[in-house]
Design a protein around this motif. Structure first.
Motif, PDB file in Angstrom:
ATOM      1  N   THR A 156       0.814  -1.219   0.000  1.00 18.64           N
ATOM      2  CA  THR A 156       0.000   0.000   0.000  1.00 18.64           C
ATOM      3  C   THR A 156       0.848   1.270   0.000  1.00 18.64           C
ATOM      4  O   THR A 156       0.341   2.334  -0.363  1.00 18.64           O
ATOM      5  N   GLU A 157       2.139   1.168   0.409  1.00 19.05           N
ATOM      6  CA  GLU A 157       3.000   2.359   0.434  1.00 19.05           C
ATOM      7  C   GLU A 157       4.428   1.969   0.070  1.00 19.05           C
ATOM      8  O   GLU A 157       4.894   0.880   0.438  1.00 19.05           O
ATOM      9  N   ILE A 158       5.093   2.857  -0.651  1.00 18.11           N
ATOM     10  CA  ILE A 158       6.536   2.763  -0.890  1.00 18.11           C
ATOM     11  C   ILE A 158       7.122   4.111  -0.485  1.00 18.11           C
ATOM     12  O   ILE A 158       6.829   5.131  -1.110  1.00 18.11           O
ATOM     13  N   ASN A 159       7.952   4.103   0.560  1.00 17.35           N
ATOM     14  CA  ASN A 159       8.366   5.357   1.198  1.00 17.35           C
ATOM     15  C   ASN A 159       9.838   5.685   0.978  1.00 17.35           C
ATOM     16  O   ASN A 159      10.516   6.174   1.886  1.00 17.35           O
ATOM     17  N   PHE A 160      10.352   5.417  -0.189  1.00 17.40           N
ATOM     18  CA  PHE A 160      11.740   5.799  -0.477  1.00 17.40           C
ATOM     19  C   PHE A 160      11.879   6.058  -1.966  1.00 17.40           C
ATOM     20  O   PHE A 160      11.048   5.632  -2.781  1.00 17.40           O
ATOM     21  N   THR A 161      12.930   6.755  -2.302  1.00 11.43           N
ATOM     22  CA  THR A 161      13.290   6.990  -3.705  1.00 11.43           C
ATOM     23  C   THR A 161      14.431   6.065  -4.067  1.00 11.43           C
ATOM     24  O   THR A 161      15.369   5.886  -3.277  1.00 11.43           O
ATOM     25  N   ASP A 162      14.361   5.478  -5.228  1.00 12.81           N
ATOM     26  CA  ASP A 162      15.410   4.546  -5.657  1.00 12.81           C
ATOM     27  C   ASP A 162      16.790   5.185  -5.520  1.00 12.81           C
ATOM     28  O   ASP A 162      17.049   6.278  -6.034  1.00 12.81           O
ATOM     29  N   GLY A 163      17.681   4.481  -4.813  1.00  9.22           N
ATOM     30  CA  GLY A 163      19.055   4.937  -4.690  1.00  9.22           C
ATOM     31  C   GLY A 163      19.329   5.897  -3.555  1.00  9.22           C
ATOM     32  O   GLY A 163      20.475   6.334  -3.409  1.00  9.22           O
ATOM     33  N   GLN A 164      18.352   6.233  -2.740  1.00  9.15           N
ATOM     34  CA  GLN A 164      18.594   7.203  -1.677  1.00  9.15           C
ATOM     35  C   GLN A 164      19.252   6.546  -0.471  1.00  9.15           C
ATOM     36  O   GLN A 164      19.258   5.318  -0.324  1.00  9.15           O
ATOM     37  N   VAL A 165      19.835   7.365   0.387  1.00  4.77           N
ATOM     38  CA  VAL A 165      20.417   6.888   1.638  1.00  4.77           C
ATOM     39  C   VAL A 165      19.307   6.815   2.679  1.00  4.77           C
ATOM     40  O   VAL A 165      18.596   7.800   2.900  1.00  4.77           O
ATOM     41  N   VAL A 166      19.146   5.664   3.287  1.00  2.26           N
ATOM     42  CA  VAL A 166      18.094   5.462   4.273  1.00  2.26           C
ATOM     43  C   VAL A 166      18.728   5.201   5.637  1.00  2.26           C
ATOM     44  O   VAL A 166      19.875   4.746   5.737  1.00  2.26           O
ATOM     45  N   GLU A 167      17.970   5.501   6.679  1.00  6.51           N
ATOM     46  CA  GLU A 167      18.441   5.309   8.033  1.00  6.51           C
ATOM     47  C   GLU A 167      17.969   3.963   8.571  1.00  6.51           C
ATOM     48  O   GLU A 167      17.003   3.376   8.079  1.00  6.51           O
ATOM     49  N   ALA A 168      18.654   3.483   9.601  1.00 12.11           N
ATOM     50  CA  ALA A 168      18.233   2.237  10.242  1.00 12.11           C
ATOM     51  C   ALA A 168      16.860   2.437  10.865  1.00 12.11           C
ATOM     52  O   ALA A 168      16.624   3.405  11.587  1.00 12.11           O
ATOM     53  N   PRO A 206      17.065  -2.422   8.106  1.00 14.15           N
ATOM     54  CA  PRO A 206      17.754  -2.818   9.332  1.00 14.15           C
ATOM     55  C   PRO A 206      19.050  -2.059   9.591  1.00 14.15           C
ATOM     56  O   PRO A 206      19.647  -2.194  10.658  1.00 14.15           O
ATOM     57  N   LEU A 207      19.503  -1.280   8.619  1.00 10.58           N
ATOM     58  CA  LEU A 207      20.771  -0.563   8.778  1.00 10.58           C
ATOM     59  C   LEU A 207      20.745   0.720   7.976  1.00 10.58           C
ATOM     60  O   LEU A 207      19.887   0.926   7.119  1.00 10.58           O
ATOM     61  N   ARG A 208      21.729   1.576   8.280  1.00  6.20           N
ATOM     62  CA  ARG A 208      21.890   2.801   7.505  1.00  6.20           C
ATOM     63  C   ARG A 208      22.728   2.488   6.270  1.00  6.20           C
ATOM     64  O   ARG A 208      23.784   1.861   6.362  1.00  6.20           O
ATOM     65  N   GLY A 209      22.239   2.918   5.128  1.00  8.64           N
ATOM     66  CA  GLY A 209      22.969   2.651   3.906  1.00  8.64           C
ATOM     67  C   GLY A 209      22.212   3.168   2.702  1.00  8.64           C
ATOM     68  O   GLY A 209      21.228   3.903   2.818  1.00  8.64           O
ATOM     69  N   ARG A 210      22.695   2.780   1.542  1.00  7.97           N
ATOM     70  CA  ARG A 210      22.057   3.203   0.291  1.00  7.97           C
ATOM     71  C   ARG A 210      21.163   2.080  -0.216  1.00  7.97           C
ATOM     72  O   ARG A 210      21.596   0.945  -0.360  1.00  7.97           O
ATOM     73  N   VAL A 211      19.898   2.446  -0.493  1.00  7.50           N
ATOM     74  CA  VAL A 211      18.929   1.472  -0.963  1.00  7.50           C
ATOM     75  C   VAL A 211      19.013   1.356  -2.479  1.00  7.50           C
ATOM     76  O   VAL A 211      19.336   2.327  -3.175  1.00  7.50           O
ATOM     77  N   SER A 212      18.751   0.178  -2.990  1.00  5.48           N
ATOM     78  CA  SER A 212      18.724  -0.042  -4.435  1.00  5.48           C
ATOM     79  C   SER A 212      17.358   0.374  -4.974  1.00  5.48           C
ATOM     80  O   SER A 212      16.565   1.016  -4.294  1.00  5.48           O
ATOM     81  N   ASN A 213      17.075  -0.012  -6.197  1.00  4.66           N
ATOM     82  CA  ASN A 213      15.769   0.304  -6.778  1.00  4.66           C
ATOM     83  C   ASN A 213      14.717  -0.666  -6.248  1.00  4.66           C
ATOM     84  O   ASN A 213      15.017  -1.801  -5.858  1.00  4.66           O
ATOM     85  N   ARG A 214      13.475  -0.242  -6.247  1.00  2.00           N
ATOM     86  CA  ARG A 214      12.384  -1.119  -5.814  1.00  2.00           C
ATOM     87  C   ARG A 214      12.143  -2.182  -6.873  1.00  2.00           C
ATOM     88  O   ARG A 214      12.218  -1.928  -8.064  1.00  2.00           O
TER      89      ARG A 214
END
Length: 390
Positions: A80-92, A182-190
């Protein structure tokens, strides 16, 4: 006409020869002076540069993430939701996906109601068992009846614990509807879009992945020969273990811009390649390093020592040997067979064997200097500039 005889011909030749001798004696003066010898060639000489250095071994490897996590759903439902942009840095702990929560909210409410009923049953069973205990003492009920009520209290207590576990499970399932990093890092594409159905069976499709980037590994291989040489180097007994400081640079960089620590050396050589896997950790707070890129790493081989350095241009080849030319006290050129070490910045190279620190090395005019021939030495100096070694 009268013919000339032999006497007439001889007389004519004698007259011509005499005239030539007279002419030569009047115009040519014989010289008794000798041509002066050419002076010895001039060459530039200098004492080797002596510096305290540390030898390094260099290896090629690759920067790798310290952690890579595949994001998978743990419960089933529709996205129902996707809360990130492909390739962004996300927090744990940041929520990346949300699965339809309504079924799990309903299940949670049902579990809470079941728990409330179990508590009520346990309260009644405890009171009933307490009353029966008093009646047994006054012989108003049978012992078997009291034992039956005690058993009912125990069953009610077990039902309460099962209801509490079911409530925890319902809360956990509801929490799993929010798929977090689960960790801080760069997310890939959905890998999935809104409205798609996912299953939490453990073998479901990967939603995306996250790689840690604050710290990176640098993995590389050390050959058996290099490993043996390192362990034989003075002061290097502990230099193949944890905690040794190392430097790295990205592919294409001229200077060693990254500082890290060696934190792993494998426990055996690979039989096929004769190499052993090693790893160092490098901080990457600004994200300058990208996981997967190639680079080079250098490890100190031993302790610092007084190294003898000369310009690489002063080194000559003599078949299979390396030689340098020196000028002795009589200004005569002598050839020295030398053993070289690694190149250094500024066009210098380490001489391991064959030269002394007080010898005069020919650094300019090598084409004019011949072994065992005199020269006119001109004083020079060997300096090290800031040009990095290749």
């Amino acid at each position: 006409m009268r013919a000339r005889g032999p006497i007439g011909v001889f007389t004519a030749v004698a007259l011509v020869a005499g005239a030539g001798a007279f002419f030569y004696s009047r115009n040519v003066v014989p010289s008794t002076a000798q041509t002066p010898a050419a002076p010895p060639p001039a060459v530039t000489v200098a004492a080797p540069l002596v510096q305290k250095l540390v030898d390094y071994d260099e290896f090629t490897g690759r920067f790798e993430p310290t952690a890579t996590v595949e994001i998978r759903p743990r419960v089933s439902g529709y996205i129902t939701e996707i809360n990130f942009t492909d390739g962004q840095v996300v927090e744990a702990g940041q929520t990346l996906f949300v699965i339809d929560q309504r079924p799990y909210e309903t299940a949670l409410a049902q579990a809470e109601a079941t728990l409330a009923g179990a508590r009520a049953q346990l309260t009644f069973a405890e009171a009933d068992a307490k009353r029966s205990q008093e009646l047994v003492r006054s012989s108003n009920i049978a012992v078997a009846t009291h034992e039956q009520r005690v058993q009912q209290r125990q069953a009610a207590d077990a039902n309460l614990r099962a209801a509490e576990a079911a409530l925890k499970r319902a809360r956990l399932d509801l929490d799993f509807t929010e798929v977090r990093s689960p960790l801080r890092g760069r997310v890939s594409n959905r890998r999935i879009d809104l409205g798609n159905l996912v299953t939490g069976d453990g073998a479901s499709t990967v939603l995306t992945n996250v790689v840690a980037q604050d710290n990176l590994y640098f993995t590389f291989d050390i050959s058996e020969g290099d490993l043996r040489a390192r362990r034989r180097a003075p002061g290097s007994a502990a230099r193949d273990g944890h905690g040794m400081k190392v430097d790295a640079r990205q592919d294409g960089e001229a200077s060693w811009t990254q500082s890290g620590v060696l934190d792993f050396l494998d426990n055996r050589l690979r039989p096929g390649s004769g190499t052993i896997r090693a790893r160092a950790t490098f901080p990457n707070p600004d994200g300058a390093l990208t996981p997967g890129q190639f680079g080079r790493i250098r490890l100190p081989r031993g302790d610092a020592y007084e190294a003898v350095l000369i310009p690489e241009s002063a080194v000559m080849n003599d078949q299979y040997n390396k030689v340098a030319l020196v000028v002795d006290d009589g200004n005569v050129v002598r050839q020295r067979q030398i053993k070289l070490g690694p190149a250094q910045r500024g066009g210098l190279i380490i001489v391991r064997e064959g030269l002394k620190a007080n010898e005069r090395v020919v650094i300019n005019g090598l084409m004019q200097a011949k072994p065992n021939q005199p020269v006119r030495p001109q004083p020079g100096s060997i300096e090290q500039n800031d040009v990095p070694a290749s």
